[in-house]
Design an enzyme around this catalytic site. Structure first.
Site, PDB file in Angstrom:
ATOM      1  N   ALA A 298       0.838  -1.209   0.000  1.00  0.00           N
ATOM      2  CA  ALA A 298       0.000   0.000   0.000  1.00  0.00           C
ATOM      3  C   ALA A 298       0.872   1.258   0.000  1.00  0.00           C
ATOM      4  CB  ALA A 298      -0.921  -0.007   1.216  1.00  0.00           C
ATOM      5  N   CYS A 355       7.696  -3.389  18.466  1.00  0.00           N
ATOM      6  CA  CYS A 355       7.399  -4.158  19.685  1.00  0.00           C
ATOM      7  C   CYS A 355       8.198  -5.460  19.710  1.00  0.00           C
ATOM      8  CB  CYS A 355       5.909  -4.423  19.808  1.00  0.00           C
ATOM      9  SG  CYS A 355       5.223  -5.339  18.434  1.00  0.00           S
TER      10      CYS A 355
END
Ligand code: SAH
Length: 413
Positions: A298, A355
């Site tokens: 995208a 993370c």
């Protein structure tokens, strides 16, 4: 909150005493890590001649002792895991059992009640709250519990009783569907221990009301670990005309940015997450655009279409789950940061998060720096963040410090 006495002086257990527990013997000098504060005993540290691991059923609570018979703590065992035992407590006179669980929960909730005015937070963060293998997220009157080890699974009944006693919620749901359970030989399931499984959980954050799907959502439904970064960085991106929220999930960054006046686009590969993001926008009186696609593809397309955004937020899932994935993962972080910077105008802001415990803070900075250099951009880090304080760091357990986040200004050189 209950009295502070319960924190300063744990109630003495009238339950079993240390002599009632089987011994897990460590090899000579293998007690050092546990003695230094860590909660894990690895299988190669156990004296398996004296105390064969195969002699224990998964979840058995033991007294861990050094080769010189020094009591090191109570732990639960899993003979099938590399982490053979996890420490539950170090006081010989306070054996694991219902009252230790109640005590731990009282200590945990006391911290959260000091930190948060509203009951929306991570109530228990595993090892960091001395409850290895247990996560509890609080959504007002709804508690979502995740157990990741056989030892905690064995305590399930006592966990429910302790939550009832300390929190008295209306609903307790076990969302025991994480991949790590397989390694512990545990089945995956979702069930209500009290009340009924709600379709959605509700969160109040940044003055907005969000809902997120529970059974089909990620983790427990919400990423409380990012709440501190949102609180810190959202005011600094106010005034942006266009914001791109990549890996948006249910719009925790996007919706407040839209409320602050930005035109916001969310990218996520999950249709359900984007539906929830759109719902959250509407419910808060704003509109957002959503793009269901792979984030890398995208962003390539947006770049090809010469689209620009004043702020790009990238908050991907952990690309490095195991250390051996580090080289591939580092390349992915670099590529991602580069793609994000390509979408910035001459003077834009990048919020870049990771993370992955296995990606060190310096390595994320390196990915940002290399991405910028490749494009000939000048990067200035103007804000740093980590996991919110309801996800405490256990100073002896590096794995408990996993989230890093940078706010960067990116200009042309
Ligand atoms: N930013 C969110 C949390 C993101 S969780 C928050 O603060 O609440 C990671 C999200 O990335 C999930 O919603 C998942 O569906 C999405 N995701 C995972 N891989 C992806 C990919 N390759 N492309 C786009 N989205 C992806």
């Amino acid at each position: 909150m209950t009295s502070h006495d319960s924190i300063d002086s744990p109630p003495q257990s009238a339950e079993r005493t240390v002599a009632d527990f089987p011994i897990l013997r460590l090899k000579r000098q293998e007690e050092r890590r546990v003695a230094a504060g860590h909660l894990w005993v690895f299988s190669n540290e156990v004296d398996t001649v004296a105390t064969p691991l195969t002699g224990f059923a998964a979840g058995t609570v033991v007294a861990v002792r050094s080769d010189r018979d020094k009591f090191l703590g109570y732990a639960y065992v899993n003979p099938n895991s590399l982490i053979a035992a996890r420490i539950l407590g170090r006081e010989a006179g306070f054996a694991p059992g219902p009252s230790l669980l109640v005590h731990r929960l009282r200590v945990a909730i006391a911290l959260r009640q000091k930190l948060y005015a509203l009951p929306y937070y991570r109530l228990v963060h595993g090892e960091s709250d001395a409850l290895p293998g247990l996560v509890v997220d609080r959504y007002g009157e709804v508690l979502v519990v995740q157990i990741s080890t056989a030892g905690m699974e064995a305590q399930k009944g006592a966990i429910v009783a302790a939550l009832e006693k300390v929190v008295k919620p209306e609903v307790i749901v076990f969302k025991n569907d994480s991949g790590s359970r397989e390694l512990e030989g545990l089945p995956k399931y979702i069930e209500a221990a009290k009340g009924e499984i709600p379709e959605r959980v509700t969160v109040l954050e940044n003055g907005l009301r969000f809902t997120a799907p529970l059974a089909t959502g990620q983790k427990t439904g919400w990423f409380y670990d990012q709440a501190g970064n949102r609180r810190q960085f959202l005011p600094l991106i106010k005034g942006a005309a266009r914001v791109l929220d990549v890996f948006s999930y249910v719009g925790a960054w996007a919706v407040p940015a839209a409320r602050d006046g930005a035109e916001v686009t969310c990218i996520d590969s999950s249709a359900g997450a984007l539906e929830a993001a759109a719902l959250n926008a509407t419910a808060n009186g704003v509109a957002i655009q959503t793009v269901k696609a792979d984030a890398f593809e995208a962003m390539e397309s947006l770049h090809a279409a010469r689209e620009k955004f004043d702020v790009v937020i990238i908050d991907p899932p952990a690309f490095i789950k195991r250390r051996k994935d580090a080289p591939k993962g580092e390349a992915a972080y670099k590529r991602l940061n580069q793609l994000a910077m390509q979408l910035l105008p001459r003077d834009g802001l990048l919020i870049s998060c990771s993370c992955s415990y296995h990606l060190e803070t310096g390595a994320l900075l390196d990915a940002i720096q290399k991405g910028g250099r490749h494009l000939g951009r000048f990067v200035q880090v103007i804000g740093t963040g980590g996991q919110a304080p309801d996800h405490p760091i256990h100073p002896a357990i590096p794995e408990t410090r996993y989230l890093k986040s940078f706010l960067c200004r990116v200009t042309h050189e």
